[in-house]
Design a protein around this motif. Structure first.
Motif, short mmCIF file in Angstrom:
data_model
loop_
_atom_site.label_atom_id
_atom_site.label_comp_id
_atom_site.label_asym_id
_atom_site.label_seq_id
_atom_site.Cartn_x
_atom_site.Cartn_y
_atom_site.Cartn_z
N GLY A 67 43.39 -74.31 22.72
CA GLY A 67 44.08 -75.59 22.69
C GLY A 67 45.57 -75.49 22.91
N ASP A 68 46.13 -74.27 22.93
CA ASP A 68 47.53 -74.10 23.31
C ASP A 68 47.67 -74.30 24.82
N VAL A 69 48.83 -74.79 25.24
CA VAL A 69 49.09 -75.01 26.66
C VAL A 69 50.43 -74.37 27.01
N ILE A 70 50.44 -73.61 28.14
CA ILE A 70 51.63 -72.93 28.60
C ILE A 70 52.05 -73.52 29.95
N LEU A 71 53.26 -74.03 30.04
CA LEU A 71 53.82 -74.46 31.32
C LEU A 71 54.41 -73.22 32.00
N SER A 72 54.08 -72.99 33.26
CA SER A 72 54.40 -71.70 33.88
C SER A 72 55.68 -71.70 34.71
N GLY A 73 56.48 -72.77 34.62
CA GLY A 73 57.75 -72.80 35.35
C GLY A 73 57.72 -73.76 36.52
N THR A 74 58.90 -74.12 37.00
CA THR A 74 59.01 -75.09 38.09
C THR A 74 59.73 -74.47 39.29
N PRO A 75 59.34 -74.84 40.50
CA PRO A 75 59.99 -74.28 41.69
C PRO A 75 61.33 -74.94 41.99
N ALA A 76 61.94 -74.53 43.09
CA ALA A 76 63.22 -75.08 43.53
C ALA A 76 63.10 -76.58 43.80
N GLY A 77 64.23 -77.27 43.67
CA GLY A 77 64.27 -78.68 44.03
C GLY A 77 64.40 -79.64 42.88
#
Length: 320
Positions: A250-260
């Motif tokens: 049930g944990d959620v990991i956001l893996s990062g955002t690209p350029a822009g």
């Protein structure tokens, strides 16, 4: 397997999603009640708590279902696939194209921050601009959903801990983010965690190593990259985080955002009331949210936005 959560009289019920000639159909996931000869709805949290059992059960449920058990996706109100994550963990500066932008350093190890789980909203819901910020930004992200406990996991254990993937928009108040060295407040205002429209299981997407990821505002492209640009892949992230604390189903990991991101544009361009933000990830779908002020409704869904969100379930596999 594609899974969606929907509002069933206030309960976030889980459903299997399947395409058909008549449009996407959903099959509510149910379980036999312990003491009565009846079935009851289950949630994504219920399923993730016993993921080993359920990931083998979905195909059985689909094969056992009668035609009348399938509902038209247009008739349900979808919510975030993991509406109440145990932990919501962010990763900063994790795309090579983002780390190459001016002022963004390339990290030597994952940059971990937290978002408060209460910020999660579903597709079609409003991104609410707080009165205290004038610099609200967007960020397309692949989100990792944990389905097995992981603590000091090796690569194999980290891979096995991943139940699937969904889309998130890491909304951030940049003026708040610059106030201190800690980012959690800037990233945790209500509605700053749009998620959806569904979760795709890891057996379909593997380690999500080369999926196209993009974001547009009012139809204008702002971010366009691929998960192959990630400096630390999904297995690396699960392994690294689990070396610090135990990850739980049930944990959620956001893996990062690209350029822009809007803060990196010249001039900086932030979200304004009336904007429509769409995040697309190949194989998963399209997450759409409107932007409004605190004077607006926290849930701005209409039948149009609900249908738009559910339609993205049908087209998500062909976004590349």
């Amino acid at each position: 397997m594609k899974l969606a959560s929907f509002n069933q009289s206030g309960f976030p019920a889980l459903a299997i999603v399947q395409e058909s000639v008549d449009g996407p159909k959903v099959l509510p996931v149910t379980s036999w009640a312990a003491t009565e000869d009846m079935t009851c709805s289950v949630s994504m949290r219920d399923v993730l708590q016993d993921w080993t059992y359920w990931k083998g059960r979905f195909n059985e449920l689909r094969s056992e279902a009668k035609p009348e058990h399938w509902l038209s996706a247009a008739d349900i109100d979808i919510v975030a696939p993991v509406p109440n994550p145990g932990s919501l963990i962010g990763i900063g500066q994790n795309y090579a194209d983002h780390a190459s932008e001016p002022g963004i350093p390339r990290p030597s190890e994952p940059v971990i921050f937290a978002k408060h789980p209460s910020c999660v909203v579903g597709p079609g819901s409003g991104i609410i601009l707080p009165d205290s910020s004038q610099e609200v930004d967007y960020g397309a992200e692949l989100a990792i959903v944990i389905g097995q406990p992981a603590f000091h996991a090796d690569d194999s254990e980290a891979r096995d801990a991943i139940a699937g993937y969904t889309i998130m928009n890491d909304v951030t108040a940049r003026d708040w983010q610059s106030r201190t060295s800690q980012w959690m407040a800037a990233k945790s205002f209500p509605s700053f965690g749009p998620m959806g429209p569904l979760m795709v299981t890891a057996d379909e997407l593997g380690c999500a190593e080369n999926l196209r990821i993009s974001l547009s505002v009012n139809g204008v492209p702002r971010q366009d990259s691929a998960t192959s640009q990630m400096i630390f892949g999904v297995v690396d992230l699960v392994r690294h985080i689990s070396s610090v604390w135990p990850l739980s189903p049930g944990d959620v990991i956001l893996s990062g955002t690209p350029a822009g991101a809007g803060s990196t544009l010249q001039p900086a361009t932030f979200l304004r009331a009336g904007d429509v933000v769409e995040v697309s990830i190949e194989g998963i779908g399209v997450l759409m949210n409107h932007v409004s002020t605190t004077g607006g409704s926290h849930r701005t869904r209409t039948s149009h936005t609900s249908n738009r969100s559910i339609t993205s379930l049908q087209t998500g596999a062909s976004l590349r």
